[in-house]
Design a protein around this motif. Structure first.
Motif, short mmCIF file in Angstrom:
data_model
loop_
_atom_site.label_atom_id
_atom_site.label_comp_id
_atom_site.label_asym_id
_atom_site.label_seq_id
_atom_site.Cartn_x
_atom_site.Cartn_y
_atom_site.Cartn_z
N PHE A 35 -16.12 13.96 -0.67
CA PHE A 35 -17.13 14.09 0.13
C PHE A 35 -17.69 15.79 0.25
CE2 PHE A 35 -14.68 10.66 2.04
CZ PHE A 35 -15.82 9.67 2.07
N PRO A 36 -18.81 16.00 0.52
CA PRO A 36 -19.25 17.51 0.39
C PRO A 36 -18.79 18.31 1.37
CG PRO A 36 -21.24 16.04 1.08
CD PRO A 36 -19.73 15.01 0.85
N GLU A 37 -18.33 19.67 1.23
CA GLU A 37 -18.09 20.39 1.84
C GLU A 37 -19.03 20.60 3.04
OE1 GLU A 37 -15.83 22.81 3.99
OE2 GLU A 37 -14.96 21.75 2.34
N PRO A 38 -18.76 20.48 4.33
CA PRO A 38 -19.81 20.57 5.45
C PRO A 38 -20.32 21.92 5.52
CG PRO A 38 -17.79 19.63 6.17
CD PRO A 38 -17.50 20.01 4.91
N SER A 39 -19.48 22.97 5.45
CA SER A 39 -20.14 24.23 5.45
C SER A 39 -21.13 24.72 4.38
CB SER A 39 -18.82 25.39 5.53
OG SER A 39 -18.24 25.28 4.17
N THR A 40 -21.24 23.99 3.13
CA THR A 40 -22.06 24.45 2.24
C THR A 40 -23.06 23.24 1.79
OG1 THR A 40 -20.33 24.06 0.38
CG2 THR A 40 -20.47 26.23 1.22
N ALA A 41 -22.65 21.94 2.25
CA ALA A 41 -23.37 20.81 2.04
C ALA A 41 -24.95 21.22 2.41
CB ALA A 41 -22.86 19.87 2.71
N THR A 42 -25.88 20.52 1.60
CA THR A 42 -27.38 20.54 1.88
C THR A 42 -27.63 19.01 2.35
OG1 THR A 42 -27.76 19.24 -0.50
CG2 THR A 42 -27.94 21.83 -0.15
N GLU A 43 -28.82 18.98 3.08
CA GLU A 43 -28.89 17.64 3.75
C GLU A 43 -28.81 16.50 2.81
OE1 GLU A 43 -32.30 15.31 6.26
OE2 GLU A 43 -32.32 17.74 6.20
N GLN A 44 -29.22 16.81 1.41
CA GLN A 44 -29.27 15.70 0.41
C GLN A 44 -28.07 15.37 0.06
OE1 GLN A 44 -32.04 13.94 -0.62
NE2 GLN A 44 -30.35 12.72 -1.93
N ASP A 45 -27.01 16.17 0.02
CA ASP A 45 -25.60 16.24 -0.25
C ASP A 45 -25.13 15.09 0.92
OD1 ASP A 45 -25.64 17.92 -2.32
OD2 ASP A 45 -24.66 19.50 -1.26
N ARG A 95 -20.27 15.27 11.46
CA ARG A 95 -20.16 16.00 12.43
C ARG A 95 -20.27 17.60 12.20
NH1 ARG A 95 -16.06 12.77 13.91
NH2 ARG A 95 -16.69 10.78 14.62
N ALA A 96 -19.60 18.01 11.26
CA ALA A 96 -19.26 19.09 10.87
C ALA A 96 -20.66 19.90 10.50
CB ALA A 96 -17.99 19.56 10.08
N PHE A 97 -21.13 19.03 9.59
CA PHE A 97 -22.74 19.54 9.02
C PHE A 97 -23.70 19.58 10.16
CE2 PHE A 97 -26.83 18.04 7.51
CZ PHE A 97 -27.02 18.99 6.48
N ARG A 98 -23.45 18.57 11.01
CA ARG A 98 -24.59 18.68 12.16
C ARG A 98 -24.02 19.94 13.16
NH1 ARG A 98 -25.09 12.37 13.67
NH2 ARG A 98 -26.63 11.75 12.22
N ALA A 99 -23.03 20.18 13.31
CA ALA A 99 -22.66 21.20 14.27
C ALA A 99 -23.10 22.64 13.27
CB ALA A 99 -21.01 21.49 14.40
N ARG A 100 -23.01 22.75 12.07
CA ARG A 100 -23.51 23.98 11.37
C ARG A 100 -24.88 24.02 11.49
NH1 ARG A 100 -23.70 23.49 5.13
NH2 ARG A 100 -25.94 23.70 5.26
#
Length: 103
Positions: A35-45, A95-100
């Protein structure tokens, strides 16, 4: 009597083979392993990961139907556990991505 023993062995071996072969057909797809790393992921990821998880869960539904047809409760339970783990992993990333994104 001695002639019956080889026949019984062949019959038992044949029945073991016939019961294991259909169960092999019930194996589902491989689960997404990364899975993508939430701290560096793009929306496309995230979208790509979401699509992979949805496809995995959809494909697993077919495997569950097969397991139900064979009354293989143990395999079904294990498959459901795997499905829940994958969904949970993705939800944690999401969740982590959205929080970021909110920060």
């Amino acid at each position: 009597m001695r002639k019956l023993i080889p026949l019984l062995i062949l019959a038992i071996a044949g029945s073991v083979h016939s019961t294991t072969t259909p169960a092999d057909d019930c194996h589902g797809p491989n689960a997404p392993s990364e899975f993508p790393e939430p701290s560096t992921a793009t929306e496309q990821d995230i979208i790509t990961a979401q699509q992979a998880v949805k496809k995995y869960l959809s494909d697993m539904e077919s495997a569950l139907k097969c397991m139900d047809a064979l009354h293989n409760e143990r395999a079904r339970d294990m498959a459901i556990d795997d499905m829940q783990k994958i969904a949970s992993k993705f939800n944690t990333v999401l969740r982590a991505f959205r929080a970021r994104q909110k920060a």
